[in-house]
Structures are given as structure tokens and as C-alpha cells.
Design a protein around this motif. Sequence first.
Motif, PDB file in Angstrom:
ATOM      1  N   ALA A  12      45.381  36.373  33.502  1.00  0.00           N
ATOM      2  CA  ALA A  12      46.599  35.776  33.837  1.00  0.00           C
ATOM      3  C   ALA A  12      46.517  35.659  35.874  1.00  0.00           C
ATOM      4  O   ALA A  12      47.146  35.212  36.311  1.00  0.00           O
ATOM      5  N   GLN A  13      45.202  36.601  36.114  1.00  0.00           N
ATOM      6  CA  GLN A  13      45.245  36.023  37.429  1.00  0.00           C
ATOM      7  C   GLN A  13      44.862  34.288  37.763  1.00  0.00           C
ATOM      8  O   GLN A  13      45.780  33.939  38.433  1.00  0.00           O
ATOM      9  N   CYS A  15      45.875  32.337  35.702  1.00  0.00           N
ATOM     10  CA  CYS A  15      47.035  31.614  35.723  1.00  0.00           C
ATOM     11  C   CYS A  15      47.550  31.282  36.880  1.00  0.00           C
ATOM     12  O   CYS A  15      48.645  30.681  37.346  1.00  0.00           O
ATOM     13  N   ALA A  16      48.330  32.795  37.650  1.00  0.00           N
ATOM     14  CA  ALA A  16      49.017  32.645  38.735  1.00  0.00           C
ATOM     15  C   ALA A  16      48.368  31.716  39.679  1.00  0.00           C
ATOM     16  O   ALA A  16      49.014  31.195  41.075  1.00  0.00           O
ATOM     17  N   GLN A  20      51.024  29.289  37.380  1.00  0.00           N
ATOM     18  CA  GLN A  20      52.225  29.848  36.006  1.00  0.00           C
ATOM     19  C   GLN A  20      51.898  31.321  36.415  1.00  0.00           C
ATOM     20  O   GLN A  20      50.451  31.543  35.576  1.00  0.00           O
ATOM     21  N   ARG A  21      52.301  31.997  35.866  1.00  0.00           N
ATOM     22  CA  ARG A  21      53.287  33.359  36.087  1.00  0.00           C
ATOM     23  C   ARG A  21      53.051  33.389  34.645  1.00  0.00           C
ATOM     24  O   ARG A  21      53.587  33.018  33.920  1.00  0.00           O
ATOM     25  N   VAL A  22      52.041  34.427  33.774  1.00  0.00           N
ATOM     26  CA  VAL A  22      51.573  34.799  32.459  1.00  0.00           C
ATOM     27  C   VAL A  22      51.694  36.025  32.390  1.00  0.00           C
ATOM     28  O   VAL A  22      51.050  36.595  32.618  1.00  0.00           O
ATOM     29  N   PRO A  23      52.503  36.435  31.421  1.00  0.00           N
ATOM     30  CA  PRO A  23      52.643  38.328  31.638  1.00  0.00           C
ATOM     31  C   PRO A  23      51.178  38.638  30.692  1.00  0.00           C
ATOM     32  O   PRO A  23      50.478  37.789  29.968  1.00  0.00           O
ATOM     33  N   LYS A  24      50.584  39.317  30.816  1.00  0.00           N
ATOM     34  CA  LYS A  24      49.478  40.021  30.250  1.00  0.00           C
ATOM     35  C   LYS A  24      49.821  40.301  28.850  1.00  0.00           C
ATOM     36  O   LYS A  24      48.249  39.939  28.002  1.00  0.00           O
ATOM     37  N   CYS A  65      47.843  26.844  30.745  1.00  0.00           N
ATOM     38  CA  CYS A  65      48.693  26.943  31.643  1.00  0.00           C
ATOM     39  C   CYS A  65      48.973  24.930  30.838  1.00  0.00           C
ATOM     40  O   CYS A  65      48.825  24.415  31.845  1.00  0.00           O
ATOM     41  N   ARG A 541      53.425  48.133  34.029  1.00  0.00           N
ATOM     42  CA  ARG A 541      52.389  46.701  33.985  1.00  0.00           C
ATOM     43  C   ARG A 541      51.288  47.978  33.723  1.00  0.00           C
ATOM     44  O   ARG A 541      50.394  46.891  33.177  1.00  0.00           O
TER      45      ARG A 541
END
Length: 683
Positions: A12-13, A15-16, A20-24, A65, A541
Motif C-alpha cells: 500500500a505504501q 503504491c502511495a 496510486q491510493r490502494v486500500p489494504k 499500479c 484502519r
Amino acid sequence: MEEIDDIVTDIAQGCAGKGQRVPKVLAAFIARTILESDPVLFSPEKELSNEGIETLVRMGIARCCQKDDPALETIKMQVTFDSTYVRYEEELAQSNEARANKTKDLIRSIIGVRPKGGTDFETLTALYRQIFSYLQFVSRGQGGLDGKGLSQADPAAVERAVERELAAALESVFPRIGLKSFVLLGAEEKRLQLEELARIVTGIRLFNREQGKGGAGLDHVEDAVATTVSDLREALDAEVAEQHEVCTRYQETLVYCHLRKPDEATAENLERWAQELANRRQYCAYLASLAEDAAASARRVAAQRDAFASEMDELQGMVGGRAAVPKEHVYPKFDAVAAAWFALDEELRVVESRVAVLEELHAFRESYAATLGPHSAVSRQARLEGPPIQDEAAPSPDKPEDKPEEDPEDFDDLPQGDEGGPVRLSVETTPEFMQLPLEYQGFCGWTCANKGGLLLPGKPGLGVVRYRGAHYVFASAEALRDFFKDPEGARQGVVAAATKRPELVHLLRLQDQYPGTSIAKILAAAASKRAASRGGVEGQRTAQGGAAAALLAPPVMKDAACETPLHFVEKNMDPSYEFNEWALRRRALRLAALKKSATTSCQTDASSYRRDNASQVFLPKISSTQTRKESGTQPPLRIQYLQGIRGGANKHLAEVSKVPPLPVGRVELFYEHPFRGSEDQAH
């Protein structure tokens, strides 16, 4: 578990970091699909090494991504739709639970009031105020998904009008004088009476609203929910028809390309178009699911609206311009009107949640650049030269173009009724043919396994094949015949195609084959974590991260068995049970005769003091001694007597002592009789 959670966090980090915001949840799902798609690189029997973890994180970031990828967009759509649907369902359940708990607390406080007597006016006044607060809370309804009413009037003015109307309705239905009898009821009777009182008071306010003489704070839920569900159904029907045309265009083009092999039918184009078709079919499936929910809500709304309207019409005809109406006639009508209104208010929240889910789904309407538009050359060529979609043949390049599709009557040579083998069912032989649950959501499994995951709907007209309790349909006669030759190969081919294309797992409902990639599993784990924590945004979270780690972890396998006896032994047998009705009748007649009979006795002179007596005694215990040697003994018996007492030759007295001889085995005492002896007299 910490190591797995770190993997999900790193993906996730990463991709951020690339914007790109990706949920866990999505990161864990992608990581799990990578693990299952390459068992050589990631062995399920070994723990991940540091190098394997780095490789997994790198592949996961690269996969998440990717841009303009229909397969990835399909996975994102699946995760978003399921999570959104579950989130709104949880919100509805939590809202209903909170409202029910608040209502129970109000009722509990009312039941707990114990006046000291009929003259305890202070306690009775407090009790009446609590009843008023309970009605003020219950009679408003819930007013939409966000808990706010539909009215836009001044809140303070509306509140004052509501209080005045509630006070008048309460005094008319439940005057203060009735508190004395109310406090004497039991707890359950009080609860039932309070619930009935709330419905009657709400019904009175609804009737006043229809008459234009009150009803402040009561929204026209019956009209709002009907309008909302109607608009939702119209939007869904239009969008389903539009997406169906898109799927038909893709299907015609792909079938034409497999049969005619035009220049545009390259391997890359066919794979891309198959992925786009799967994306549209998943989108259309979600629209159909929402359409089913909307149709069910429409039926419930129609039934409750009819009940509300009919009861309200009867009330208006019953009350009219009369000054007084018997309460035994009018109170049930108020109760029914309020019950229908509460049901419509609850249904409004459900419909609004479906509208919110549809809005979330619209984000994937055009989430990638479609490469097969309606005006593309190959699409127009397929529509002009290709066979109609209802008469298309199997997409096999080896099949001649001029060979017509086989008629369903030509399947008589297929094996029927083989033990454990596939069996073809038809409309003529199977009464429940139209209600059979189809595997792969009605798509042809043989085509999916042999044509790179291509999704073509099966044709029930060719027959439904039953194999190992499941039912399959096929797009062509060739596919059906090949399935009869090797059913297990076709099933494993579908699993292999879903392994290469993970978006097909949920589309074809293969979660049982891939328990580690079940979105429902991760959402259930996240819900349980949230219920345990209840710690706000950060707690949610953390719960989602732990649920993602649980999804990424390999499934726990267990061997289970169950053994049941062949013939159950009934142990609770009743020896007095009688199955014969006439025997039961005879027994009943005997019992009836015995109940009418009486036993009498009379005491007479002849029977007086005459009775049989018996006593039970315990005889003395027989005792004996056991010795090592069994033999008799003859101890000598010494006899002493006086001699010369009566005179005679020897006149002097003398004491004589002697031991007479005795026979063996017997001990006897011999002595001479004093009157028959000789000179020596014995005594």
C-alpha cells in the motif's frame, strides 16, 4: 501475522509513493492472487524468505499500479462493490440496533417507576413525562439513511408543534387517570401497552396530517420511497440495457474473430477484448443484482402503500365529520396505519442505501479506455458478416464455416445415466428444468477453459448437463460433446483460467476453489475486528489491516469426519404406548368404569379381632470354626464322689476319684445308680 501485515502495508505504501491510493484489502487480494498464480516461485509448503517477500512486494506494487488494465479494474470493482454493499448494510444494522436499544432503555425506565401509592402524584407525573418522551422519540420514524427528516421547515417551530400534538393525542388515548391501573400491570404487559400506544398515537398524527390539521414532523415517507425506488429501477433498467448491448457487441466480435480470423484478430487484441468483456459482464452482473434488490423493494413498497392507503380511506370514511367514534373501532385502524408507515420508513433507508451503492459503482463505468467501440471496423464487420448471436457456433477455428449447428435431437448417442458420469437433461425429461441452478453463472465453462477465459453464455436449448450434483450449460454442441468426453478436464481448465485471470474467480463464483482469495472472507474478518475494537477511524484502519493479513495468510486445512450408525436404536421407548385406537377406547372405558365404582367394607362380630398375623424374625447366626486338622478328641472325664455314706462294710467316709474308660469317638458319663449298686454307693 506481523510479517504478513508488513507485506500488505509495504504494498500500500509503495503504491502511495507512485501516486496510486490502494486500500489494504485490495493490496492483500492482489498479493494473494500473485501467490496462487505462481506456486513455483512462492511454494505454499514453505515460508516466505526475505527475498521472496521483496519479490512479492515488488510484484504487488507493479500489479496495483498498472493503468488502463481492464482486468485490474474488474478486481477493483469487485472489492469496491462488495465492501460498499457490506458497509451500508452494517450502517443500517447499527442504526436499527441503536434505535432499538434507545427504545428499550426508555421502556425500561418507564417500567422501573414504582409509585408508593395512588396518591404519589409526584412519581405519577414523572412517569407521564417519561411516557411522553418515549412517544416523542418513537413516533418520528427514522427519516432517511442519514437519520435526518425530509422536511426543511424551522426545527424549533416544528418541535413545538410536535409537542402540542403529542400531548393532545396522548391525553386522548391515555389520560392521566389511567396511570393508576398502568402501574399495577406486569412488565411484559406494560411493554406491549407502550408499543401499542406509540402506534395509535402515530396513527392519529398521520390521520391529522392527511386532514391538514396536524402531523408536524411526519414526512410523506410513502411518497418519497415510491419515487426513490421508481427512479432507481428506471436508472438500473436503462443502464442494464445499455451494458447488455455492449456485451453483445463484444461477444459478436470475439466469436467472429475466432471463426473468420480477420487481420485485427491478433492474440493481444483477443486477450484485451476478452478482459474488457469480462469487465462489462461483471458490471452488468452488479447492475442486475441491484435491480433484483430494487424490484423486491418495489414489491414491498407497493404492498405497504396499498395497506396505508386502504386503512386511511377507511379511517376517513369512519370518522368523517363525527365528533366521537368508538375507540374499539378506530384504534385498530390507527395501529394499522402507523405499522404501514413505519415499514415504509424502514424501506426508504434500504432503497437509499442501494442508490448509494449504485453511485459507488458508477466510478467503474468508464474506468479504462475501451479498444472495441461501436464504430470500430472489426465490430461493424462482425455485425454484417458474422452469424446472429442466437445462432452462433462454437468459437473453434477448426470448425468448418458451412457446418450448421447440431440439433438438440442429435444427442441421442451421448451416454445417459452412467454411474458418476455426466447426464444430459432436457425440458421434456426434467419438470424443474427452468429452476436448475447453473454453474459459472450460466456461462460456458468449456469455452472459458479453451479460449483464454472467454465468457459466452450457455444455451439451455442444447440441454443442461448434470455432473456430480452441479448443472452446466454450453454455448455449442461441440462444447457439450467435449465435456462428455472429459468433464474433469473441462472443470480443471476453468480453474486454470481463473488462476491466470483472478478477476474470473468472483465473476464465475469459484470462491470454493480459491478460499484464500475470497473478498467475503476479508470483509467478514474486518467486520469482526471493527466490532471488537470500536475505536474510531484509526481502529477501523487497524482492523482492516489485520483482516487483510488474515486474507493473505494461507488457509488452515483440517481433516474432518462424521460417522453415523446404519440403524438408529431408539432408547426413549414408551412401554405403555398403544397404536390401536380400539384398544385405547377399551382402556378409556375401563378407567371411566373404575372412576364410577366405589370399594366399601363392613366390620361384623364374626370378623372382629380376627386377622392373620405374621412376624419376621432373624434366626441366630450359625457359627463354626475351621481348623487345619479334622479329628475328634476324647479328653478324660474325672468323676469324684463320696463312698460310705449309707453304711455297710465300709462305714467310714472316703472321697473316691476315678476315670472310667470311654469308647473311641464318643464321650459319655457312666456312674452307678445309688439304689442298684454294690457296697460302693454312687451319687
